[in-house]
Scaffold this active site. Structure first.
Site, PDB file in Angstrom:
ATOM      1  CB  ILE A   1      14.278   2.690  17.975  1.00  0.00           C
ATOM      2  CG1 ILE A   1      14.023   1.804  16.904  1.00  0.00           C
ATOM      3  CG2 ILE A   1      13.618   4.177  17.832  1.00  0.00           C
ATOM      4  CD1 ILE A   1      12.569   1.322  16.834  1.00  0.00           C
TER       5      ILE A   1
ATOM      6  CB  ALA B   1      12.087   4.561  21.557  1.00  0.00           C
TER       7      ALA B   1
ATOM      8  NE  ARG C   1      -0.603  -0.123   5.021  1.00  0.00           N
ATOM      9  CZ  ARG C   1      -1.111   0.157   6.112  1.00  0.00           C
ATOM     10  NH1 ARG C   1      -2.311   0.374   6.099  1.00  0.00           N
ATOM     11  NH2 ARG C   1      -0.453   0.124   7.079  1.00  0.00           N
TER      12      ARG C   1
ATOM     13  N   GLY D   1       9.931  -1.684  -0.073  1.00  0.00           N
ATOM     14  CA  GLY D   1      11.042  -1.645   0.824  1.00  0.00           C
ATOM     15  C   GLY D   1      10.524  -1.404   2.336  1.00  0.00           C
TER      16      GLY D   1
ATOM     17  CG  HIS E   1      49.242  -4.609  13.787  1.00  0.00           C
ATOM     18  ND1 HIS E   1      48.618  -4.332  14.974  1.00  0.00           N
ATOM     19  CD2 HIS E   1      50.281  -3.878  13.510  1.00  0.00           C
ATOM     20  CE1 HIS E   1      49.378  -3.519  15.542  1.00  0.00           C
ATOM     21  NE2 HIS E   1      50.414  -3.210  14.735  1.00  0.00           N
TER      22      HIS E   1
ATOM     23  CG  ASP F   1       9.142  -6.644  12.132  1.00  0.00           C
ATOM     24  OD1 ASP F   1      10.430  -7.286  12.206  1.00  0.00           O
ATOM     25  OD2 ASP F   1       9.489  -5.428  12.237  1.00  0.00           O
TER      26      ASP F   1
ATOM     27  CB  CYS G   1      13.498  -2.137   7.159  1.00  0.00           C
ATOM     28  SG  CYS G   1      15.457  -2.055   7.490  1.00  0.00           S
TER      29      CYS G   1
ATOM     30  CB  ALA H   1      15.942  -5.513   8.265  1.00  0.00           C
TER      31      ALA H   1
END
Length: 462
Positions: A182, A266, A33, A37, A441, A308, A40, A316
């Site tokens: 977040i 958050a 809608r 993507g 190194h 989710d 995220c 993600a």
């Protein structure tokens, strides 16, 4: 209009599943809608990292004299930062459009609702309804910012992450509720560009899912940067009737009152599963999540769920991995299930935080006899040269077999380093094998080898 597969949602779970299915020869459509993507790419992972990059560049300029460079006093332009962030997100979304075209995936614009019999009703922006059918349907509708009853978001004074990344004006002060990824990232960003930030966490430590040593180190680093950190604290009320937000915070010492321009909530996320036909189709939901098996099949034949909206880490890269496993199983491939104990987690504040596997506490609770090694970046030549000595690498091994049980990192660029440990754990590599793998190194990654040496009692540079 029949397809082999219809995916409901085009976030990192949905679009990756769609592309992999197309690669395997399936005729695929994706119902979306909004932008390709998902959250995220458009309103989460990618644009926030663009903002955070602006913050780190600004901080570097402010500390240019530490590197022998003279610079006039820099100014942060939040409007320009936001524009760059939105441009980055738009470019990535355009990239997904290209991938859909390349893989012959059809995008169906509109809001999708499941119907019995493996059908989806799509309502477009004009209210027109169309029905599509498929042999298989994957639900990948993602999540949104969670609202607390006493912390209702009005989008202006009490905001969520979406508003936090598009503010037209930089607030002079901000209170951030919740110190997960977040909350910690936005607390760092706004503090770095000059906003007075208060970070409130209900639990005893910030970034509470991390190893306790990491949480305490980030707390110290934040306080050094000027962020006021309140743990064991809870926001009881927010009065937005005046010019500023009057916030009442319950702490161990009593009630603390603060006045700030903006409150950022958050406190986690909520799955987008309302109104998409789950009840009508008889799909099982528990505790706000769709229940699935190890191949992401729901209790209804031919219907799957990923990302989710199912139990597990809301990340993600987890959703993408679930999508690939799901469609490969649909295509009849022999597919390995996902090891949820080997999922890396990253927080992109400064210093960065990255981890995978057991914390020290969890390893002990699981009954392991462990060896723990820790190497501070203050002893790292590359970290000293980069001016980034805050933090450390901590590794945890099974004392009996040498198996790597987990790793926890805080410091400059550690989100790029954690993949080594993910591969180590996947390959069942031992502490001895890590130690004998020569690391270049000078690099930050030497700290992995040095922390391993510390666990085995062989550390050289400490």
């Amino acid at each position: 209009m029949n397809y082999d597969l219809i995916v409901l949602g085009s976030g990192p779970a949905g679009y990756v599943a769609a592309i992999r299915a197309s690669q395997l020869g399936l005729k695929v459509a994706v119902v979306e809608r909004s932008e390709l993507g998902g959250i995220c790419l458009n309103w989460g992972c990618i644009p926030t990292k663009a903002l955070l990059k602006s913050a780190t560049v600004f901080e570097s300029i402010k500390h240019a004299s530490d590197y022998g460079i003279s610079v006039e006093a820099p100014k942060a332009d939040i409007g320009a930062m936001v524009k760059r962030s939105r441009d980055v997100a738009a470019g990535m979304s355009t990239g997904i459009q290209f991938l859909f075209k390349k893989n012959k995936i059809e995008k169906i614009n509109g809001f999708g609702k499941l119907l019995p019999g493996k059908k989806i009703e799509v309502t477009d922006g004009d209210g027109k309804k169309s029905i599509y059918s498929a042999n298989h349907i994957i639900i990948a509708t993602g999540a949104r910012s969670r609202e607390l009853p006493n912390l209702k978001q009005d989008g202006k004074k009490v905001i969520g992450y979406r508003e936090a990344m598009t503010l037209a004006k930089q607030p002079e002060s901000m209170l951030v509720v919740g110190s997960g990824a977040i909350g910690s990232e936005f607390a760092y960003f706004y503090n770095a560009i000059g906003t007075k930030v208060i970070l409130v966490e209900y639990l005893p430590n910030i970034v509470p899912v991390e190893d306790e040593d990491v949480s305490k180190q980030l707390g110290r680093s934040f306080k050094k940067q000027g962020i006021e950190v309140l743990t064991n604290a809870a926001v009881e009320s927010v009065d937005t009737s005046g010019k500023k937000c009057k916030v009442s915070i319950k702490t161990k010492k009593g009630t603390q009152e603060e006045e700030v321009d903006v409150v950022l909530s958050a406190v986690g996320i909520t799955s987008n599963i309302e109104g998409i036909g789950l009840e009508e189709c008889g799909i099982n939901v528990e505790n706000g999540k769709i229940t699935v098996d190890e191949y992401y099949r729901t209790n209804v034949n031919g219907i799957y769920a990923i990302g989710d909206i199912i139990p597990g880490p809301a990340l993600a890269h987890v959703g993408s991995a679930e999508g690939i496993i799901c469609v490969e199983n649909i295509a009849g491939m022999e597919t390995e299930t996902l090891d949820y104990n080997n999922i890396p987690g990253c927080t992109y504040c400064s210093p960065e935080v990255a981890s995978v596997g057991y914390t020290e506490k969890a390893a002990k609770e699981a009954g392991y006899e462990i060896k723990v090694g820790k190497f501070p970046f203050s002893a790292s030549g590359k970290a000293s040269a980069a001016g980034a000595k805050d933090g450390f690498v901590k590794v945890i091994f099974d004392a009996k077999y040498g198996e790597c049980l987990g790793a926890h990192m805080i410091g400059y660029n550690v989100t790029e380093m954690i993949a080594e440990i993910v591969a180590v754990r996947k390959l069942e590599t031992t502490a001895h094998e890590i130690l004998k793998s020569v690391h270049p190194h000078p690099t930050m990654s030497e700290a992995v080898m040095e922390a391993t040496a510390a666990a085995l009692g062989e550390v050289i540079h400490m």
